[in-house]
Design a protein around this motif. Sequence first.
Motif, PDB file in Angstrom:
ATOM      1  N   GLY A  45       0.819  -1.209   0.000  1.00  0.00           N
ATOM      2  CA  GLY A  45       0.000   0.000   0.000  1.00  0.00           C
ATOM      3  C   GLY A  45       0.851   1.256   0.000  1.00  0.00           C
ATOM      4  O   GLY A  45       0.500   2.251  -0.652  1.00  0.00           O
ATOM      5  N   SER A  46       1.990   1.228   0.710  1.00  0.00           N
ATOM      6  CA  SER A  46       2.901   2.386   0.725  1.00  0.00           C
ATOM      7  C   SER A  46       3.453   2.666  -0.668  1.00  0.00           C
ATOM      8  O   SER A  46       3.525   3.821  -1.104  1.00  0.00           O
ATOM      9  N   ILE A  47       3.821   1.587  -1.378  1.00  0.00           N
ATOM     10  CA  ILE A  47       4.339   1.754  -2.740  1.00  0.00           C
ATOM     11  C   ILE A  47       3.263   2.338  -3.658  1.00  0.00           C
ATOM     12  O   ILE A  47       3.524   3.245  -4.460  1.00  0.00           O
ATOM     13  N   LYS A  66       5.407   2.236 -13.596  1.00  0.00           N
ATOM     14  CA  LYS A  66       4.104   1.655 -13.958  1.00  0.00           C
ATOM     15  C   LYS A  66       4.069   0.167 -13.633  1.00  0.00           C
ATOM     16  O   LYS A  66       3.058  -0.355 -13.142  1.00  0.00           O
ATOM     17  N   LEU A  67       5.183  -0.511 -13.910  1.00  0.00           N
ATOM     18  CA  LEU A  67       5.272  -1.932 -13.562  1.00  0.00           C
ATOM     19  C   LEU A  67       5.268  -2.122 -12.050  1.00  0.00           C
ATOM     20  O   LEU A  67       4.597  -3.025 -11.530  1.00  0.00           O
ATOM     21  N   LEU A  68       5.998  -1.257 -11.339  1.00  0.00           N
ATOM     22  CA  LEU A  68       6.071  -1.367  -9.882  1.00  0.00           C
ATOM     23  C   LEU A  68       4.702  -1.140  -9.230  1.00  0.00           C
ATOM     24  O   LEU A  68       4.302  -1.885  -8.331  1.00  0.00           O
ATOM     25  N   LEU A 258      18.831  -8.138  -6.946  1.00  0.00           N
ATOM     26  CA  LEU A 258      18.345  -9.035  -7.986  1.00  0.00           C
ATOM     27  C   LEU A 258      18.245 -10.468  -7.471  1.00  0.00           C
ATOM     28  O   LEU A 258      17.260 -11.169  -7.736  1.00  0.00           O
ATOM     29  N   LEU A 259      19.270 -10.919  -6.747  1.00  0.00           N
ATOM     30  CA  LEU A 259      19.259 -12.278  -6.198  1.00  0.00           C
ATOM     31  C   LEU A 259      18.106 -12.475  -5.223  1.00  0.00           C
ATOM     32  O   LEU A 259      17.450 -13.520  -5.219  1.00  0.00           O
ATOM     33  N   SER A 260      17.849 -11.466  -4.396  1.00  0.00           N
ATOM     34  CA  SER A 260      16.724 -11.573  -3.456  1.00  0.00           C
ATOM     35  C   SER A 260      15.400 -11.653  -4.214  1.00  0.00           C
ATOM     36  O   SER A 260      14.502 -12.420  -3.836  1.00  0.00           O
ATOM     37  N   PHE A 261      15.277 -10.873  -5.296  1.00  0.00           N
ATOM     38  CA  PHE A 261      14.075 -10.898  -6.138  1.00  0.00           C
ATOM     39  C   PHE A 261      13.873 -12.293  -6.729  1.00  0.00           C
ATOM     40  O   PHE A 261      12.776 -12.857  -6.702  1.00  0.00           O
ATOM     41  N   ILE A 262      14.956 -12.894  -7.244  1.00  0.00           N
ATOM     42  CA  ILE A 262      14.877 -14.225  -7.864  1.00  0.00           C
ATOM     43  C   ILE A 262      14.529 -15.297  -6.836  1.00  0.00           C
ATOM     44  O   ILE A 262      13.664 -16.153  -7.069  1.00  0.00           O
ATOM     45  N   ILE A 263      15.194 -15.240  -5.680  1.00  0.00           N
ATOM     46  CA  ILE A 263      14.951 -16.250  -4.634  1.00  0.00           C
ATOM     47  C   ILE A 263      13.512 -16.184  -4.128  1.00  0.00           C
ATOM     48  O   ILE A 263      12.836 -17.207  -3.981  1.00  0.00           O
ATOM     49  N   MET A 305      11.976  -3.945  -1.937  1.00  0.00           N
ATOM     50  CA  MET A 305      11.801  -2.876  -2.924  1.00  0.00           C
ATOM     51  C   MET A 305      11.856  -1.500  -2.265  1.00  0.00           C
ATOM     52  O   MET A 305      12.453  -0.566  -2.789  1.00  0.00           O
ATOM     53  N   LEU A 306      11.222  -1.387  -1.099  1.00  0.00           N
ATOM     54  CA  LEU A 306      11.231  -0.103  -0.392  1.00  0.00           C
ATOM     55  C   LEU A 306      12.627   0.282   0.071  1.00  0.00           C
ATOM     56  O   LEU A 306      13.023   1.447   0.020  1.00  0.00           O
TER      57      LEU A 306
END
Length: 321
Positions: A45-47, A66-68, A258-263, A305-306
């Motif tokens: 919600g913050s994003i 826009k994607l985010l 990026l690694l955290s996103f993938i995992i 992400m934040l």
Amino acid sequence: MGPIMSTGEMGTGHTALGCQTVDKTVIALFIILVLLCLVAVVGNGSIVVVLGMKWLLRRTLSAHNKLLISLAASRFFLQSVVIGKNIYVFLNPTVFPYNLVMLLINLMWDFLTAATIWFCSLLGFFYCVKIATLTYPVFVWLKYRVPGWVPWMLLSAVGMSSLSSILCFAGNYLIYSSFVKGAHQPRNATGNSLKRSLEKFYFFSVKVTMWTIPAVIFSIFMALLLVSLVRHLKKSLLASSGLQDVRAQAHAKALFTLLSFIILFSSCFLSLVLSSASDSPFQEFRYWIWQVVIHLCTVIHPLVMLLSNPGLRVAVKRGCC
């Protein structure tokens, strides 16, 4: 139907809920799940608020944002649906899983889950095209084309998610109709057989197929981006005195994010697939442990992400102040 306390004695590790004894570990998992979902609702919600305000003030938003905002919005509504669904099944553990209320809840859940996976995949594709320094002509061409494609990419993701949810809804409604027709029959063997067949083959096939397509796209482009970032990190380390160099630090930070996103994406995807493969009643421990595992992954990523996005981090700090 709310919780009904029975008049009989119960063991120390159980409490009565919906005319059934429920283990206290299930209650603990339910509380953990709700808290995780609330954290995810606040984070996403913050994003949405930060990027939405930027969109209103500037009358425009970058392709990346826009994607985010699409991903954050889908997760925000998904976690809200998850909270509502699990409160309902916790208070009604023996409820028929294909009644009218569950039909509506599952329709929203199927759509939002598929949309979230697709938006994650598109975000990964966008990161790869914009960040990777690959010199192939196709990548150079994509760098200039992809930002203009983002609205159409998002519409395509919504369309594919709608198709997935409609296919699942059709199967759910078929089971519901069979249940209603055979409600007055003491032994509805046909209805039970149809239910088992759809749960074992149809739902699993539809969900895994519709989830695997974006997951494969995500995996391919994330692998390409990882290769590109690792190469540049090595070059930065060789050309400098180590991780003290600003460029090397930037590459290391990008690689970690990026690694955290993938995992997290992979963990969530595998948890969803394994959860779909298991047919656990609502009152069982296995159902709740799967729910906690799945949504633990969706809680961590908005926080990453934040923390990793300077613009979002500053805007949230200002909002809190």
